[in-house]
Design a protein around this motif. Structure first.
Motif, PDB file in Angstrom:
ATOM      1  N   GLY A   3      66.173   2.119  50.305  1.00 61.88           N
ATOM      2  CA  GLY A   3      65.020   2.729  50.801  1.00 61.88           C
ATOM      3  C   GLY A   3      63.593   2.112  50.363  1.00 61.88           C
ATOM      4  N   ALA A   4      63.662   0.990  49.445  1.00 62.61           N
ATOM      5  CA  ALA A   4      62.373   0.353  49.228  1.00 62.61           C
ATOM      6  C   ALA A   4      61.733  -0.478  50.180  1.00 62.61           C
ATOM      7  N   ASP A   5      60.554  -0.701  50.336  1.00 61.04           N
ATOM      8  CA  ASP A   5      59.898  -1.260  51.321  1.00 61.04           C
ATOM      9  C   ASP A   5      58.850  -2.416  50.419  1.00 61.04           C
ATOM     10  N   ALA A   6      59.187  -3.553  50.060  1.00 59.01           N
ATOM     11  CA  ALA A   6      58.428  -4.466  49.451  1.00 59.01           C
ATOM     12  C   ALA A   6      57.030  -4.809  50.046  1.00 59.01           C
ATOM     13  N   ALA A   7      56.989  -4.618  51.306  1.00 63.14           N
ATOM     14  CA  ALA A   7      55.754  -4.977  52.148  1.00 63.14           C
ATOM     15  C   ALA A   7      54.724  -3.846  51.414  1.00 63.14           C
ATOM     16  N   LYS A   8      55.220  -2.359  51.476  1.00 63.11           N
ATOM     17  CA  LYS A   8      54.341  -1.155  50.983  1.00 63.11           C
ATOM     18  C   LYS A   8      54.047  -1.577  49.394  1.00 63.11           C
ATOM     19  N   GLY A   9      55.134  -1.893  48.863  1.00 64.05           N
ATOM     20  CA  GLY A   9      54.873  -2.379  47.409  1.00 64.05           C
ATOM     21  C   GLY A   9      53.713  -3.294  47.081  1.00 64.05           C
ATOM     22  N   GLN A  10      53.689  -4.202  47.972  1.00 65.07           N
ATOM     23  CA  GLN A  10      52.674  -5.375  47.786  1.00 65.07           C
ATOM     24  C   GLN A  10      51.313  -4.541  47.976  1.00 65.07           C
ATOM     25  N   GLY A  11      51.367  -3.842  48.814  1.00 67.19           N
ATOM     26  CA  GLY A  11      50.028  -3.004  48.963  1.00 67.19           C
ATOM     27  C   GLY A  11      49.372  -2.100  47.822  1.00 67.19           C
ATOM     28  N   ALA A  12      50.599  -1.658  47.169  1.00 66.58           N
ATOM     29  CA  ALA A  12      50.412  -0.714  46.063  1.00 66.58           C
ATOM     30  C   ALA A  12      50.143  -1.631  44.831  1.00 66.58           C
ATOM     31  N   PHE A  13      50.446  -2.920  44.680  1.00 64.12           N
ATOM     32  CA  PHE A  13      50.366  -3.841  43.642  1.00 64.12           C
ATOM     33  C   PHE A  13      48.868  -4.156  42.916  1.00 64.12           C
ATOM     34  N   GLY A  14      47.838  -3.766  43.973  1.00 68.37           N
ATOM     35  CA  GLY A  14      46.547  -4.123  43.295  1.00 68.37           C
ATOM     36  C   GLY A  14      46.283  -3.258  42.107  1.00 68.37           C
ATOM     37  N   THR A  15      46.988  -2.177  41.832  1.00 69.95           N
ATOM     38  CA  THR A  15      46.526  -1.578  40.517  1.00 69.95           C
ATOM     39  C   THR A  15      47.175  -2.142  39.405  1.00 69.95           C
ATOM     40  N   CYS A  16      48.163  -2.931  39.509  1.00 75.14           N
ATOM     41  CA  CYS A  16      48.743  -3.870  38.683  1.00 75.14           C
ATOM     42  C   CYS A  16      48.178  -5.173  38.210  1.00 75.14           C
ATOM     43  N   VAL A  17      47.479  -5.622  39.181  1.00 74.52           N
ATOM     44  CA  VAL A  17      46.858  -6.789  39.028  1.00 74.52           C
ATOM     45  C   VAL A  17      45.743  -6.888  37.854  1.00 74.52           C
ATOM     46  N   ALA A  18      45.058  -5.897  37.460  1.00 71.99           N
ATOM     47  CA  ALA A  18      44.450  -5.916  36.309  1.00 71.99           C
ATOM     48  C   ALA A  18      44.868  -6.455  35.232  1.00 71.99           C
ATOM     49  N   CYS A  19      46.209  -5.895  34.826  1.00 75.37           N
ATOM     50  CA  CYS A  19      46.643  -6.281  33.491  1.00 75.37           C
ATOM     51  C   CYS A  19      47.837  -7.474  33.721  1.00 75.37           C
ATOM     52  N   HIS A  20      48.523  -7.433  34.714  1.00 79.86           N
ATOM     53  CA  HIS A  20      49.876  -8.097  35.176  1.00 79.86           C
ATOM     54  C   HIS A  20      49.236  -9.632  35.882  1.00 79.86           C
ATOM     55  N   GLY A  21      48.217  -9.554  36.320  1.00 82.39           N
ATOM     56  CA  GLY A  21      47.964 -10.660  37.129  1.00 82.39           C
ATOM     57  C   GLY A  21      48.405 -10.527  38.339  1.00 82.39           C
ATOM     58  N   ALA A  22      47.516 -11.494  39.512  1.00 82.24           N
ATOM     59  CA  ALA A  22      48.038 -11.418  40.639  1.00 82.24           C
ATOM     60  C   ALA A  22      49.390 -12.034  40.969  1.00 82.24           C
ATOM     61  N   ASP A  23      49.647 -12.832  40.151  1.00 83.53           N
ATOM     62  CA  ASP A  23      51.106 -13.592  40.089  1.00 83.53           C
ATOM     63  C   ASP A  23      52.157 -13.119  39.418  1.00 83.53           C
ATOM     64  N   GLY A  24      51.777 -11.703  38.751  1.00 80.86           N
ATOM     65  CA  GLY A  24      52.713 -11.271  37.816  1.00 80.86           C
ATOM     66  C   GLY A  24      53.100 -11.789  36.557  1.00 80.86           C
ATOM     67  N   ALA A  25      52.137 -12.898  36.161  1.00 81.41           N
ATOM     68  CA  ALA A  25      52.227 -13.790  35.031  1.00 81.41           C
ATOM     69  C   ALA A  25      51.930 -12.917  33.679  1.00 81.41           C
ATOM     70  N   GLY A  26      51.326 -11.871  33.800  1.00 88.88           N
ATOM     71  CA  GLY A  26      51.132 -11.177  32.466  1.00 88.88           C
ATOM     72  C   GLY A  26      49.937 -11.312  31.849  1.00 88.88           C
ATOM     73  N   ASN A  27      49.201 -10.803  30.739  1.00 89.60           N
ATOM     74  CA  ASN A  27      47.923 -11.184  30.273  1.00 89.60           C
ATOM     75  C   ASN A  27      48.381 -10.983  28.948  1.00 89.60           C
ATOM     76  N   PRO A  28      48.688 -11.983  27.976  1.00 91.69           N
ATOM     77  CA  PRO A  28      48.627 -11.862  26.463  1.00 91.69           C
ATOM     78  C   PRO A  28      47.661 -11.221  25.713  1.00 91.69           C
ATOM     79  N   ALA A  29      46.328 -11.422  26.090  1.00 87.38           N
ATOM     80  CA  ALA A  29      45.246 -10.784  25.434  1.00 87.38           C
ATOM     81  C   ALA A  29      45.014  -9.556  25.620  1.00 87.38           C
ATOM     82  N   LEU A  30      45.924  -8.775  26.840  1.00 86.87           N
ATOM     83  CA  LEU A  30      46.146  -7.385  26.900  1.00 86.87           C
ATOM     84  C   LEU A  30      47.290  -6.826  26.603  1.00 86.87           C
ATOM     85  N   SER A  31      48.120  -7.645  25.953  1.00 82.46           N
ATOM     86  CA  SER A  31      49.599  -7.310  25.594  1.00 82.46           C
ATOM     87  C   SER A  31      50.234  -6.831  26.968  1.00 82.46           C
TER      88      SER A  31
END
Length: 92
Positions: A3-31
């Motif tokens: 029941g998951a929709d990765a395309a919709k998840g991509q749309g919701a990922f904007g919230t995550c980018v600020a800390c985890h980065g656009a590529d999901g690599a994370g940000n050590p400065a923000l832990s």
């Protein structure tokens, strides 16, 4: 995840980018840890645990309260969709 929709998840990922980065690599400065390529079930479990207050309560967890606040605003379908999208990202 059923029941998951990765395309919709991509749309919701904007919230995550600020800390985890656009590529999901994370940000050590923000832990903020890398999340790209994690298993969808693991991501869903962790986001659900933050949402329900199971994670992020320890006084030693400096970023937990931030994740709790973010996850609190996500419904269960968005969590599934986000987990499905992030699981498709190549590990960093």
């Amino acid at each position: 995840l059923q029941g998951a929709d990765a395309a919709k998840g991509q749309g919701a990922f904007g919230t995550c980018v600020a800390c985890h980065g656009a590529d999901g690599a994370g940000n050590p400065a923000l832990s903020a840890p890398p999340i790209a390529g994690q298993a969808d079930w693991y991501l869903q479990t962790q986001l659900s645990n933050f949402k329900r207050g199971i994670r992020g309560k320890s006084p030693h967890d400096k970023t937990g309260p931030t994740m709790q606040a973010i996850a609190a605003g996500l419904d269960d379908q968005v969590i599934k969709d986000l987990a499905a999208f992030v699981a498709t990202m190549p590990p960093k």
